[in-house]
Scaffold this active site. Structure first.
Site, PDB file in Angstrom:
ATOM      1  N   ASN A  21      37.873 -30.545  47.898  1.00 37.58           N
ATOM      2  CA  ASN A  21      36.995 -30.564  49.063  1.00 37.58           C
ATOM      3  C   ASN A  21      37.301 -31.834  49.847  1.00 37.58           C
ATOM      4  O   ASN A  21      37.014 -32.936  49.396  1.00 37.58           O
ATOM      5  CB  ASN A  21      35.526 -30.538  48.620  1.00 37.58           C
ATOM      6  N   ASP A  47      34.280 -37.461  49.284  1.00 33.54           N
ATOM      7  CA  ASP A  47      33.329 -37.712  48.207  1.00 33.54           C
ATOM      8  C   ASP A  47      33.605 -36.827  46.988  1.00 33.54           C
ATOM      9  O   ASP A  47      32.931 -36.952  45.961  1.00 33.54           O
ATOM     10  CB  ASP A  47      31.880 -37.555  48.677  1.00 33.54           C
ATOM     11  N   HIS A  48      34.592 -35.939  47.087  1.00 35.88           N
ATOM     12  CA  HIS A  48      35.057 -35.137  45.955  1.00 35.88           C
ATOM     13  C   HIS A  48      36.408 -35.661  45.474  1.00 35.88           C
ATOM     14  O   HIS A  48      37.189 -36.218  46.259  1.00 35.88           O
ATOM     15  CB  HIS A  48      35.254 -33.676  46.355  1.00 35.88           C
ATOM     16  N   GLU A  87      35.898 -27.390  53.070  1.00 33.27           N
ATOM     17  CA  GLU A  87      35.280 -28.248  54.087  1.00 33.27           C
ATOM     18  C   GLU A  87      36.335 -28.932  54.954  1.00 33.27           C
ATOM     19  O   GLU A  87      36.298 -30.148  55.145  1.00 33.27           O
ATOM     20  CB  GLU A  87      34.354 -29.280  53.433  1.00 33.27           C
ATOM     21  N   ASN A 117      29.206 -25.764  44.502  1.00 31.87           N
ATOM     22  CA  ASN A 117      27.866 -26.283  44.786  1.00 31.87           C
ATOM     23  C   ASN A 117      26.844 -25.821  43.743  1.00 31.87           C
ATOM     24  O   ASN A 117      25.691 -25.520  44.054  1.00 31.87           O
ATOM     25  CB  ASN A 117      27.415 -25.897  46.199  1.00 31.87           C
ATOM     26  N   ASP A 120      34.683 -25.579  45.629  1.00 37.03           N
ATOM     27  CA  ASP A 120      33.419 -26.302  45.547  1.00 37.03           C
ATOM     28  C   ASP A 120      32.323 -25.254  45.434  1.00 37.03           C
ATOM     29  O   ASP A 120      31.933 -24.634  46.414  1.00 37.03           O
ATOM     30  CB  ASP A 120      33.233 -27.174  46.791  1.00 37.03           C
TER      31      ASP A 120
END
Length: 259
Positions: A7, A249-250, A34, A151, A149
């Protein structure tokens, strides 16, 4: 064959990190999420400069997924939309391709927050559509990797603090149950097959020094069909890329299967 899910949190903002990863790790398949960019605005020449081509399903400012492969090993596009969507669902969250004899899907599940709103309902409906499509993929009886991802934090062992995330859509009982329903069809969680116990994080928030404190959780998953699981060699998380300048952030999360 090394298959990576990553991501990016914005391809234009993270292009140096993406090119760096392609140059240094040279994955056989890179599933992106993303990308936050319409197809016509994707900096494709930078990707080609790193020796890769891709199939893209972008969206301006939000979502967006892709499958990249080395230029000499093109992927065959199968679909750019998860079956079962109504005409008003225009989110770019799913893309599926063939790389050799392996089917690879790059997916970006809805976040679902805040709980109790239509966003959470959309998340659960999306997971149900994915469950039905996953059954169809299993029926093909071939190697399949569902990478992305998700989630979803599957268990309390997959988060630094269950209490801190207790009210988040990522670890609600309904989200976890939907993930398990897919997993129990016969899929193998590659990371947990390699690391059955203990913390294995794939995401660290930008706030409150989460990466420096190692306060992360695991939401990036690679699920393997039985014939892909039979070829499992290794799996892991390239954590150091999360600590680089202007990183996502991944962290890139990967599986290696016998080619």
């Amino acid at each position: 064959m090394k298959i990576v899910t990553y991501n990016l949190n914005g391809i234009r903002a993270r292009m140096p990190r993406l090119v760096e990863y392609l140059d240094e790790r040279k994955p056989d398949v890179l599933c992106l999420q993303e990308i936050k960019c319409a197809d016509e605005s994707i900096p494709i020449e930078d990707v080609r400069g790193a020796g890769y081509e891709g199939h893209w399903h972008g969206q301006k400012g939000f979502n967006g997924v892709a499958v990249l492969t080395p230029a000499g090993r093109p992927a065959k596009l199968r679909r750019v939309r998860l079956p079962g969507a109504d005409e008003e669902d225009l989110h770019s969250r799913y893309i599926e391709a063939e790389v050799g004899d392996v089917v690879v899907a790059s997916l970006y599940l809805p976040n679902g927050n805040p709980v109790g709103t239509e966003k959470f309902g959309y998340k659960l409906a999306w997971l149900e559509r994915l469950r039905l499509h996953a059954l169809d993929l299993l029926a093909e009886e071939r190697p399949v990797v569902l990478a992305g991802d998700w989630n979803v934090i599957p268990t309390d062992e997959d988060v630094f603090s269950p209490r801190a995330m207790a009210h988040d859509a990522l670890m609600q009982p309904e989200s976890r149950a939907a993930f398990r329903r897919i997993l129990h069809q016969g899929w193998t969680d590659a990371i947990r097959a390699r690391f059955p116990e203990g913390p294995v994080w794939t995401f660290w928030d930008y706030t409150a020094g989460c990466f420096q404190r190692d306060a992360g959780f695991r939401i990036d998953h690679l699920l393997l069909s039985p014939s892909a699981a039979d070829r499992l060699l290794d799996a892991g998380v390239d954590k150091d890329y999360r600590g680089r300048e202007k990183a996502s952030d991944h962290a890139p999360t990967w599986v290696e299967i016998e080619d």
